[in-house]
Design a protein around this motif. Sequence first.
Motif, PDB file in Angstrom:
ATOM      1  N   VAL A  27      -4.611   5.075   1.232  1.00 21.09           N
ATOM      2  CA  VAL A  27      -4.532   3.610   1.161  1.00 21.09           C
ATOM      3  C   VAL A  27      -3.624   3.021   2.188  1.00 21.09           C
ATOM      4  CG1 VAL A  27      -4.901   2.258  -0.919  1.00 21.09           C
ATOM      5  CG2 VAL A  27      -3.230   4.128  -0.943  1.00 21.09           C
ATOM      6  N   THR A  28      -2.778   3.841   2.678  1.00 18.94           N
ATOM      7  CA  THR A  28      -1.754   3.399   3.598  1.00 18.94           C
ATOM      8  C   THR A  28      -2.316   3.208   4.999  1.00 18.94           C
ATOM      9  OG1 THR A  28       0.293   4.147   2.604  1.00 18.94           O
ATOM     10  CG2 THR A  28      -0.049   4.700   4.896  1.00 18.94           C
ATOM     11  N   ASP A  29      -3.501   3.695   5.216  1.00 19.62           N
ATOM     12  CA  ASP A  29      -4.155   3.590   6.506  1.00 19.62           C
ATOM     13  C   ASP A  29      -4.873   2.243   6.602  1.00 19.62           C
ATOM     14  OD1 ASP A  29      -6.372   3.636   8.350  1.00 19.62           O
ATOM     15  OD2 ASP A  29      -6.096   5.789   8.535  1.00 19.62           O
TER      16      ASP A  29
ATOM     17  N   SER B  18       0.832  -1.198   0.000  1.00 18.64           N
ATOM     18  CA  SER B  18       0.000   0.000   0.000  1.00 18.64           C
ATOM     19  C   SER B  18       0.868   1.250   0.000  1.00 18.64           C
ATOM     20  CB  SER B  18      -0.972  -0.009   1.177  1.00 18.64           C
ATOM     21  OG  SER B  18      -0.296   0.067   2.391  1.00 18.64           O
TER      22      SER B  18
ATOM     23  N   TYR C 253       2.079 -12.676   9.961  1.00 22.59           N
ATOM     24  CA  TYR C 253       2.363 -12.421  11.368  1.00 22.59           C
ATOM     25  C   TYR C 253       2.264 -13.716  12.165  1.00 22.59           C
ATOM     26  CZ  TYR C 253       1.600 -10.689  16.117  1.00 22.59           C
ATOM     27  OH  TYR C 253       1.678 -10.469  17.471  1.00 22.59           O
TER      28      TYR C 253
ATOM     29  N   SER D  36      -7.720   0.742   4.148  1.00 23.43           N
ATOM     30  CA  SER D  36      -7.303  -0.261   3.167  1.00 23.43           C
ATOM     31  C   SER D  36      -8.079  -1.558   3.376  1.00 23.43           C
ATOM     32  CB  SER D  36      -5.793  -0.495   3.226  1.00 23.43           C
ATOM     33  OG  SER D  36      -5.415  -1.062   4.441  1.00 23.43           O
TER      34      SER D  36
ATOM     35  N   ASN E 127       7.223 -10.826  18.661  1.00 26.45           N
ATOM     36  CA  ASN E 127       6.262 -11.067  19.733  1.00 26.45           C
ATOM     37  C   ASN E 127       6.310 -12.513  20.200  1.00 26.45           C
ATOM     38  OD1 ASN E 127       5.341  -8.469  19.926  1.00 26.45           O
ATOM     39  ND2 ASN E 127       3.638  -8.761  18.497  1.00 26.45           N
TER      40      ASN E 127
ATOM     41  N   LYS F 218       5.539   1.228   8.579  1.00 26.60           N
ATOM     42  CA  LYS F 218       5.181   1.907   9.825  1.00 26.60           C
ATOM     43  C   LYS F 218       5.350   0.984  11.030  1.00 26.60           C
ATOM     44  CE  LYS F 218       1.299   4.571   7.853  1.00 26.60           C
ATOM     45  NZ  LYS F 218      -0.157   4.776   7.903  1.00 26.60           N
TER      46      LYS F 218
ATOM     47  N   GLU G 116      -3.922   3.696  15.209  1.00 23.57           N
ATOM     48  CA  GLU G 116      -2.565   4.228  15.198  1.00 23.57           C
ATOM     49  C   GLU G 116      -2.367   5.202  16.345  1.00 23.57           C
ATOM     50  OE1 GLU G 116      -0.772   5.390  11.567  1.00 23.57           O
ATOM     51  OE2 GLU G 116      -1.623   3.746  10.408  1.00 23.57           O
TER      52      GLU G 116
ATOM     53  N   TYR H 268       1.819   9.240  20.690  1.00 24.61           N
ATOM     54  CA  TYR H 268       3.037   9.094  21.479  1.00 24.61           C
ATOM     55  C   TYR H 268       3.283  10.332  22.328  1.00 24.61           C
ATOM     56  CZ  TYR H 268       7.611   7.235  22.634  1.00 24.61           C
ATOM     57  OH  TYR H 268       8.678   6.723  23.310  1.00 24.61           O
TER      58      TYR H 268
ATOM     59  N   TYR I 273       0.108   8.219  14.851  1.00 22.11           N
ATOM     60  CA  TYR I 273       0.888   7.487  15.849  1.00 22.11           C
ATOM     61  C   TYR I 273       1.697   8.462  16.694  1.00 22.11           C
ATOM     62  CZ  TYR I 273       4.573   4.482  17.737  1.00 22.11           C
ATOM     63  OH  TYR I 273       5.452   3.841  18.561  1.00 22.11           O
TER      64      TYR I 273
ATOM     65  N   LYS J 172      -5.155  -4.892  12.093  1.00 23.98           N
ATOM     66  CA  LYS J 172      -4.109  -5.877  12.406  1.00 23.98           C
ATOM     67  C   LYS J 172      -3.230  -5.428  13.563  1.00 23.98           C
ATOM     68  CE  LYS J 172      -3.262  -7.262   7.568  1.00 23.98           C
ATOM     69  NZ  LYS J 172      -2.243  -7.243   6.485  1.00 23.98           N
ATOM     70  N   LEU J 173      -2.983  -4.135  13.528  1.00 28.33           N
ATOM     71  CA  LEU J 173      -2.091  -3.527  14.508  1.00 28.33           C
ATOM     72  C   LEU J 173      -2.445  -3.866  15.950  1.00 28.33           C
ATOM     73  CD1 LEU J 173       0.279  -1.618  14.638  1.00 28.33           C
ATOM     74  CD2 LEU J 173      -1.318   0.301  14.531  1.00 28.33           C
TER      75      LEU J 173
ATOM     76  N   ASN K 131       2.555   3.014  23.399  1.00 31.53           N
ATOM     77  CA  ASN K 131       4.008   3.037  23.458  1.00 31.53           C
ATOM     78  C   ASN K 131       4.516   4.240  24.237  1.00 31.53           C
ATOM     79  OD1 ASN K 131       4.392   0.664  22.098  1.00 31.53           O
ATOM     80  ND2 ASN K 131       4.624   1.630  20.085  1.00 31.53           N
TER      81      ASN K 131
ATOM     82  N   LYS L 246      -3.493  -6.377  17.465  1.00 33.58           N
ATOM     83  CA  LYS L 246      -2.951  -7.632  17.978  1.00 33.58           C
ATOM     84  C   LYS L 246      -1.429  -7.656  18.000  1.00 33.58           C
ATOM     85  CE  LYS L 246      -5.452 -10.206  15.159  1.00 33.58           C
ATOM     86  NZ  LYS L 246      -6.598  -9.302  14.872  1.00 33.58           N
ATOM     87  N   MET L 247      -0.834  -6.767  17.262  1.00 34.15           N
ATOM     88  CA  MET L 247       0.622  -6.773  17.177  1.00 34.15           C
ATOM     89  C   MET L 247       1.276  -5.979  18.283  1.00 34.15           C
ATOM     90  SD  MET L 247       1.213  -6.443  13.091  1.00 34.15           S
ATOM     91  CE  MET L 247       0.427  -7.583  11.927  1.00 34.15           C
ATOM     92  N   MET L 248       0.506  -5.124  18.922  1.00 29.21           N
ATOM     93  CA  MET L 248       1.067  -4.305  19.990  1.00 29.21           C
ATOM     94  C   MET L 248       1.265  -5.163  21.233  1.00 29.21           C
ATOM     95  SD  MET L 248       1.363  -1.405  18.491  1.00 29.21           S
ATOM     96  CE  MET L 248       1.888  -0.451  19.921  1.00 29.21           C
ATOM     97  N   ARG L 249       2.168  -4.695  22.080  1.00 29.99           N
ATOM     98  CA  ARG L 249       2.362  -5.345  23.355  1.00 29.99           C
ATOM     99  C   ARG L 249       2.278  -4.319  24.448  1.00 29.99           C
ATOM    100  NH1 ARG L 249       1.266  -8.847  20.812  1.00 29.99           N
ATOM    101  NH2 ARG L 249       1.925 -11.015  20.751  1.00 29.99           N
TER     102      ARG L 249
END
Lengths: 333, 333
Positions: free
Chosen positions: B73-75, A79, A226, B79, A257, A279, B250, B230, B226, B279-280, B257, B282-285
């Motif tokens: 589209v990058t969002d 993208s 992922y 997307s 992760n 990103k 985001e 932050y 993002y 998707k993001l 973070n 689930k990828m964060m911790r």
Amino acid sequence: MEKQNVTIYDVARESGVSMATVSRVLNGNSNVRQATKEKVLKVIDDLDYRPNAVARGLASKKTTTVGVIIPDVTDGYFSSLARGIDDIATMYKYNIILANSDDNPDKEASVLNTLLSKQVDGIIFMGNEINDDLRADFKRSDCPIVLAGSVDINNSVPSVNIDYADAVKNETERLIKNGNSRIAFASGSMKQDVNKKYRLKGYVSALENNGIKFNEKLVFETKGTYEDGYDLAEQIINDKVTAAVATNDELAAGILNGMTDRGVSVPQDFELFTSNNTKLAKMMRPQLSSITQPLYDIGAVAMRLLTKIMNKEEIDNRYVVLGYEIVERDSTK
Amino acid sequence: MEKQNVTIYDVARESGVSMATVSRVLNGNSNVRQATKEKVLKVIDDLDYRPNAVARGLASKKTTTVGVIIPDVTDGYFSSLARGIDDIATMYKYNIILANSDDNPDKEASVLNTLLSKQVDGIIFMGNEINDDLRADFKRSDCPIVLAGSVDINNSVPSVNIDYADAVKNETERLIKNGNSRIAFASGSMKQDVNKKYRLKGYVSALENNGIKFNEKLVFETKGTYEDGYDLAEQIINDKVTAAVATNDELAAGILNGMTDRGVSVPQDFELFTSNNTKLAKMMRPQLSSITQPLYDIGAVAMRLLTKIMNKEEIDNRYVVLGYEIVERDSTK
DNA sequence: CTGTTAGCGCCTTCAC
DNA sequence: GTGAAGGCGCTAACAG
């Protein structure tokens, strides 16, 4: 409420000139007296006339639209490319027909066909696997095509990429310098030439240059998701691997992760490099060290290259290789 | 190598029938004898004939392409919608002209115009702000338009959304139940009606329902990036806020973070809900608790709705509200 | 500088 | 069931 029916003929009549003249002012043809031009422009405005691009396309054989084939818009890597493509396309007055292919050869072929039937002026292709069928389709199409962030080992079509092999070689060597010798190569599908023919090669040559024997067991092929990465972490731990190079960011995120959740501290006990610097890389904790690809630029340059080809301009270099850098964040020492 | 020149006329001649007949088999018109049909089909295949969609579009006034206006589209949020749109479009034999607008009214208006000039059969619009100018353009266009994941308080156009107010209300109440009373509302631009008229309202009513006084100071307006999140973390800490609802992922990722990097433990000392479950999340911790929007479906349903409108079918509900759920992961107790 | 005349490739009545 | 003919809206020579 009537349908929009005002045609070039209407504005011609209203402004007391011929359609040819209207067409001329529409197309910025200089051979029109200023006075007539203004008169026509006014009528166009009054009538709220909007030229019909389809008719125009039929008559001129140019549609000012280009096709863009993308594996999945949802993928941050692609993208980003797409965004660069669209911006430059807009700049050159082109529109984009976007089609997802899922890297599926059948869909690609089918989409290519409908794009051609829609008489696009050119095509930007993104995809991880380019096989002979596709190459043949490209050749037969007689339509300008440029690959963006996608590799064709045969160089049968113009393309814009970075030096993937070199980049991975570089990453791997940094890992080696940091004292690692059991370094995994965590890859997306090996059917993809980027991975098999370029990145893997870079990985191997880094090893060889540093007297480390290549160990096939440390090459992990996945689908690159992922989840794949997350699961892979377990295997990596079992194999006592101390570092890894991942071929794409989502895979890397999963690995990261996966390791962390299993109690491995990164980068102390495990170092990780990824390859696309989307990103995502900055959002992970620890942040991912990565090759920094100029994603937007790859798309932009590809589109620019395509405009040149469509325009039959002289091309100095049909296989553009953009520079990359490496940013060391917190997933490496 | 000649250009592709084979037209319907060529296949007519080769197969000894008229173009009308060829046109009939092309369009699946039943009034053709089986024998002639097969004969024509064979010639089409032999000649590698591909109907010219532009000519077809001009003659039939249908282009089988729809315009899709997207902020970026990058969002990941948009997307995902776009992917749903494209899949359904493909299913119904439509192609998509994708155009980025950056939520910029000028770009939107301009893009809308070129889309209309290209005679798209319909338009899917995604955007965070819909003002009167845009509404007027929509109305004037006389072209089917559907909003996907985008809110128009006036309901001037058909749309597909979830109940954003209710979702945020729900999140906020969970936060309250967990014992929080100083809860921040971390928002993208308040120019966006989703935020100002829906989400904020949900937040406020949750507060009121639970006897907590609404405090304007705890509403943080940002651009929704993002980085905004932050940076915002610092302010949140200073304001002794113990929980927050973020209007997009985001932004939430940035807050998360930002908090963690500043030594705040989530969810022990700070709880966080986000709104899109891209998707993001689930990828964060820790992983982000979130409203789970059916993103793909919103796009898919919007496109399906558009096909119905283009097809002049009966529509039972022009303002579709899809269900949502809430998933509690690790950013809340 | 401006108008006239053909198409571009296909669909779509309307006859046969 | 099939063919003939007239557009769809615009561009592109070619005259003037």
